[in-house]
Scaffold this active site. Structure first.
Site, mmCIF file in Angstrom:
data_model
loop_
_atom_site.group_PDB
_atom_site.id
_atom_site.type_symbol
_atom_site.label_atom_id
_atom_site.label_comp_id
_atom_site.label_asym_id
_atom_site.label_seq_id
_atom_site.Cartn_x
_atom_site.Cartn_y
_atom_site.Cartn_z
ATOM 1 N N ASP A 1 1.033 4.318 2.384
ATOM 2 C CA ASP A 1 2.406 3.958 2.735
ATOM 3 C C ASP A 1 2.480 3.462 4.174
ATOM 4 O O ASP A 1 1.504 3.561 4.922
ATOM 5 C CB ASP A 1 3.350 5.140 2.489
ATOM 6 C CG ASP A 1 3.010 6.347 3.339
ATOM 7 O OD1 ASP A 1 3.326 6.316 4.548
ATOM 8 O OD2 ASP A 1 2.405 7.310 2.808
ATOM 9 N N HIS B 1 6.709 -16.621 -8.439
ATOM 10 C CA HIS B 1 7.052 -15.865 -9.641
ATOM 11 C C HIS B 1 7.598 -14.506 -9.251
ATOM 12 O O HIS B 1 7.388 -14.031 -8.138
ATOM 13 C CB HIS B 1 5.826 -15.694 -10.540
ATOM 14 C CG HIS B 1 4.612 -15.221 -9.793
ATOM 15 N ND1 HIS B 1 3.614 -16.079 -9.389
ATOM 16 C CD2 HIS B 1 4.242 -14.003 -9.357
ATOM 17 C CE1 HIS B 1 2.684 -15.390 -8.741
ATOM 18 N NE2 HIS B 1 3.048 -14.128 -8.713
ATOM 19 N N ARG C 1 2.650 -15.073 5.017
ATOM 20 C CA ARG C 1 1.506 -15.529 4.235
ATOM 21 C C ARG C 1 2.082 -15.849 2.868
ATOM 22 O O ARG C 1 2.806 -15.037 2.277
ATOM 23 C CB ARG C 1 0.452 -14.416 4.145
ATOM 24 C CG ARG C 1 -0.802 -14.788 3.347
ATOM 25 C CD ARG C 1 -0.688 -14.364 1.910
ATOM 26 N NE ARG C 1 -1.939 -14.569 1.169
ATOM 27 C CZ ARG C 1 -2.072 -14.423 -0.124
ATOM 28 N NH1 ARG C 1 -1.046 -14.060 -0.859
ATOM 29 N NH2 ARG C 1 -3.245 -14.608 -0.702
ATOM 30 N N ASP D 1 1.826 -16.611 -1.031
ATOM 31 C CA ASP D 1 0.995 -16.440 -2.215
ATOM 32 C C ASP D 1 1.106 -17.684 -3.111
ATOM 33 O O ASP D 1 2.213 -18.164 -3.359
ATOM 34 C CB ASP D 1 1.474 -15.193 -2.962
ATOM 35 C CG ASP D 1 0.572 -14.827 -4.117
ATOM 36 O OD1 ASP D 1 -0.608 -14.552 -3.866
ATOM 37 O OD2 ASP D 1 1.049 -14.824 -5.268
ATOM 38 N N GLU E 1 -1.776 -19.590 0.921
ATOM 39 C CA GLU E 1 -2.991 -19.283 0.161
ATOM 40 C C GLU E 1 -3.388 -20.540 -0.609
ATOM 41 O O GLU E 1 -2.943 -20.762 -1.734
ATOM 42 C CB GLU E 1 -2.743 -18.127 -0.812
ATOM 43 C CG GLU E 1 -4.008 -17.744 -1.571
ATOM 44 C CD GLU E 1 -3.729 -17.009 -2.873
ATOM 45 O OE1 GLU E 1 -2.575 -16.984 -3.327
ATOM 46 O OE2 GLU E 1 -4.694 -16.468 -3.436
ATOM 47 N N HIS F 1 -8.473 -9.125 -0.613
ATOM 48 C CA HIS F 1 -8.172 -8.395 -1.845
ATOM 49 C C HIS F 1 -8.515 -9.223 -3.087
ATOM 50 O O HIS F 1 -8.493 -8.695 -4.196
ATOM 51 C CB HIS F 1 -6.693 -8.029 -1.848
ATOM 52 C CG HIS F 1 -5.815 -9.248 -1.854
ATOM 53 N ND1 HIS F 1 -5.722 -10.113 -0.780
ATOM 54 C CD2 HIS F 1 -5.019 -9.766 -2.813
ATOM 55 C CE1 HIS F 1 -4.895 -11.090 -1.075
ATOM 56 N NE2 HIS F 1 -4.458 -10.904 -2.305
ATOM 57 N N ASP F 2 -8.781 -10.502 -2.917
ATOM 58 C CA ASP F 2 -9.069 -11.384 -4.060
ATOM 59 C C ASP F 2 -10.550 -11.682 -4.237
ATOM 60 O O ASP F 2 -10.911 -12.460 -5.132
ATOM 61 C CB ASP F 2 -8.329 -12.714 -3.891
ATOM 62 C CG ASP F 2 -6.876 -12.626 -4.321
ATOM 63 O OD1 ASP F 2 -6.558 -11.770 -5.167
ATOM 64 O OD2 ASP F 2 -6.068 -13.417 -3.817
#
Lengths: 484, 484
Positions: B57, B130, B211, B213, B243, B325-326
């Site tokens: 958190d 989305h 950033r 997405d 991105e 993370h990707d």
């Protein structure tokens, strides 16, 4: 006189409610500001549908606060305003956000401030038994399944959840089995705390009370006791009124609610004032259910019972309603007989407890059971019933000017056939109401009335009442007699 | 030298980014304060799963800000923090609410304030292509069908929506056909305004940039041009980084983004520094895809191209990342060869553009492709790779102390086999970096280096460099030569 009650507890209920006249608003249908665009809406005034929006909003309500004030209203009870994917907003999507379609939290902020400036209190509808399928924590169950962080927040019977597949039974607890309304697990400490925090948040925000939706479904006195403690510790004057349709003793011992929505008041008012014209088929489909006609004697007996049902401090803050978003409108339930509706309004405004007008009733808006009882308010005054509107203004003015009408006891002096005379005894001087539901004028003996000079708040005429006087009451009419 | 670029426009990119060292945090996995309870969580440190939460958190991040600062980091880029029913929070449920599991908006308020006090900027991840299935406006489509107020906010192909029935095709546009991620109809004026307002709201709240997405999925320059106008008019220093995995010229003409996530930087760094130990199978499953080993010459040529790909003002603010993370973590993508990782970190911290550390890389946290690259940060220091940690602190200190390392040009002086020497020419004095990926020491000619005395920021040793000097570089090692 209420010596009949046998309660020892002395509950403290908010003083302001004893003098309140409420106005219930269904937010999607009351007034539309035009400030919020980009949505697919029904035209304002089209027949209501279960799944369509008309786009009323709180900015629109703010624009109409002076109109509301002009009715003699000094409290608004809003049907739910929190973010929800439903026009009635009982499917809560976020307890901390006023629906963006209503103007969001900013609109509620301004609404409360503007209402308070005008001496109008604001009570919100709290739906704490269940959420919606889109509610974050339930949505997390749909997205993560048994790995959800909120797995224990609801009553899951099996995985995967059948939340949107109507061909299978819902495999989680839901309100009346409606899969759109998953029931909270209020045994979970985090859920309890979550719901109590919501209650606290909006009290701190400035609301004046909570109307509680289906609170009997949370079958747990300790939940509501703590709810009350939290709310009252922040605002001892906050009004807590539960939606309890039947006997409410369990919640009205002074440690849970201040009052309930008084449907015990509603049914006799349909039965007596609407006796000639009750639309039985409609009522059977409505929240009130079947209503049998009553004569004055039965009505007087029943209302005396209702008056003595709870502690007098509670009775004085009961929310007395003739109709709501959950019933046909009174006017429609009596086959659009305006005289019945006006008699009922006269009784409502002169009886013990807080009268609650359902938006539009004052201008003769009709409507059958849900969804028809949720029509758009017609702001074109040419279609308004001006007689009913004028009557309401007279009645609320009389009530606000007369402590006996606000806080007096309730004592029936005469009740036979279609004739009723009751007193509102009070230390500042009693008031009297004479009612005649017949189609011919009545002469009702003033026996039992304190001798003196009275003014009829409805006609303005002055009457001197003595032991032998008869009060002449017009056909389908009433007199509201207050001390000169 | 970047005379090779042929851009005429002179984009203005935020100055602070040229001197920034970023730290990317995946909020569920970085630090857990223990202040938020009542949830079903994985034990901290258990193997990451697609559908489980570990409960990191923002209060936890606040507690670790001094640690983050100690790394030489002066900007944090957060993976999504908004309310979402997913541990990665790319499924936005509410764009205006920080997830309650992260501490809500109050925690972000304090985080931004505490970060700013320490000179640390905060960039958030904006997922504007989305929403999620639980997002109010999409949820309204599920609840109302074609009568939804938000009917036109998405791309619906047929009713009823098949949002949760995996046995049928999704009948609405979704990101990569994933029904959990319904694609916005960004042609609808209300949707555009909604998304722009979100961008404005958080900039006003105090974030230092966005950033973005998958912004290429919104195939509409005017959308991003207006996005930039709105953001920059509120904060001209705000950083907008998209991105974009491939060629980004479309978005980097100065009217849309300031920079992109520089995966053009990532792949050569795997290919050259990891040449001996690349885990091909892993990379093929990772965001980077298959990576062929490169020698120094190919690497130098490619990085020179990359340096000249865009306007130099843009290149100086590109977000240079080794992993994210990707992707698999760099360390894992090179079969846990720490020496390769350290060489890559050395290059990252001494190359043009803003280096971005992925949380945990600095202490040798490993992890394969998603979800394994999202492990919980191990706060037990006994498991930390102290050598990598010390290296990073030296590198960031050198970068912050040396304008040439921050803002200098990039010029390769020597590149053969496993040996590389490059300059960072700058008016305040050039810096040089000598790298050796071989398992034996190297002697690299200092030809082209300005004569003078230098300090190696890594070893602390002093070197006097002249025309004939050879720089001795340890096996699998590097020197970062800055003016004494």
């Amino acid at each position: 006189m209420t010596q009949g009650h046998r309660h020892d507890a002395h509950p403290i209920t908010p003083d302001w409610v004893k003098d309140a006249v409420f106005y219930q608003i269904f937010p999607d249908r009351f007034a539309r500001s035009g400030r919020i665009g980009g949505m697919n809406l029904q035209p304002w005034g089209d027949p209501p549908a279960f799944h369509k929006y008309m786009g009323g909003d709180l900015w629109g309500v703010i624009e109409k606060l002076d109109y509301i004030k002009s009715l003699g209203v000094n409290a608004i009870y809003f049907c739910p305003v929190f973010q929800s994917a439903s026009n009635h907003r009982y499917h809560t999507h976020d307890y901390y956000q006023v629906d963006p379609m209503l103007g969001g939290n900013a609109a509620l902020r301004e609404l409360i401030d503007e209402a308070h400036k005008r001496g109008i209190r604001v009570v919100l509808d709290g739906v704490f038994n269940h959420s919606s399928r889109g509610f974050l924590q339930f949505n997390d169950l749909l997205e993560q399944g048994p790995d959800s962080a909120y797995r224990d927040w609801f009553h899951v019977e099996a995985w995967p959840l059948q939340a949107y597949d109507d061909t299978r039974p819902a495999n989680y607890a839901a309100w009346w089995g409606n899969r759109a309304l998953p029931k909270f697990n209020t045994n979970h400490p985090a859920v309890r705390e979550f719901l109590w925090k919501v209650a606290e948040y909006w009290i701190k925000f400035g609301i004046d009370g909570w109307r509680l939706d289906v609170p009997n479904e949370i079958d747990d006195d300790s939940f509501w006791q703590e709810f009350r403690r939290r709310v009252k510790s922040l605002n001892p004057d906050a009004y807590i009124v539960g939606e309890i349709w039947g006997d409410a003793h369990r919640w009205l011992s002074g440690d849970q609610f201040d009052a309930v929505m008084n449907y015990h008041f509603t049914r006799p008012c349909l039965a007596f004032f609407g006796a000639h014209t009750l639309d039985h088929a409609m009522n059977e489909k409505s929240g009130t259910g079947h209503v049998e006609p009553m004569d004055a004697q039965a009505f007087a007996a029943r209302m005396t019972e209702v008056t003595q049902m709870y502690h007098p401090d509670i009775v004085r803050v009961q929310l007395n309603l003739l109709d709501s978003h959950d019933t046909a409108r009174y006017l429609s339930a009596v086959s659009e007989d305006s005289s019945a509706h006006r008699l009922a309004l006269t009784f409502q405004m002169t009886y013990v407890g807080a009268p609650c007008l359902y938006y539009g009733d004052e201008i003769g808006l009709a409507g059958g059971p849900d969804p028809d009882c949720r029509r758009a308010f017609p702001w074109d005054e040419s279609v308004w019933d001006m007689e009913t509107l004028a009557l309401i203004r007279k009645l609320t003015a009389a009530r606000h000017a007369t402590p006996a009408l606000q806080r007096g006891e309730f004592r029936v002096l005469y009740a036979q056939g279609e004739h009723l005379l009751f007193a509102r005894p009070h230390a500042t001087g009693d008031a009297y109401v004479a009612m005649n539901t017949a189609h011919t004028p009545a002469h009702i003996s003033a026996e039992g009335v304190q001798h003196g000079t009275y003014r009829d708040a409805l006609s303005g005429q002055t009457l001197v009442l003595g032991a032998e006087t008869e009060i002449e009451v017009p056909a389908r009419g009433a007199l509201v007699l207050v001390r000169e």
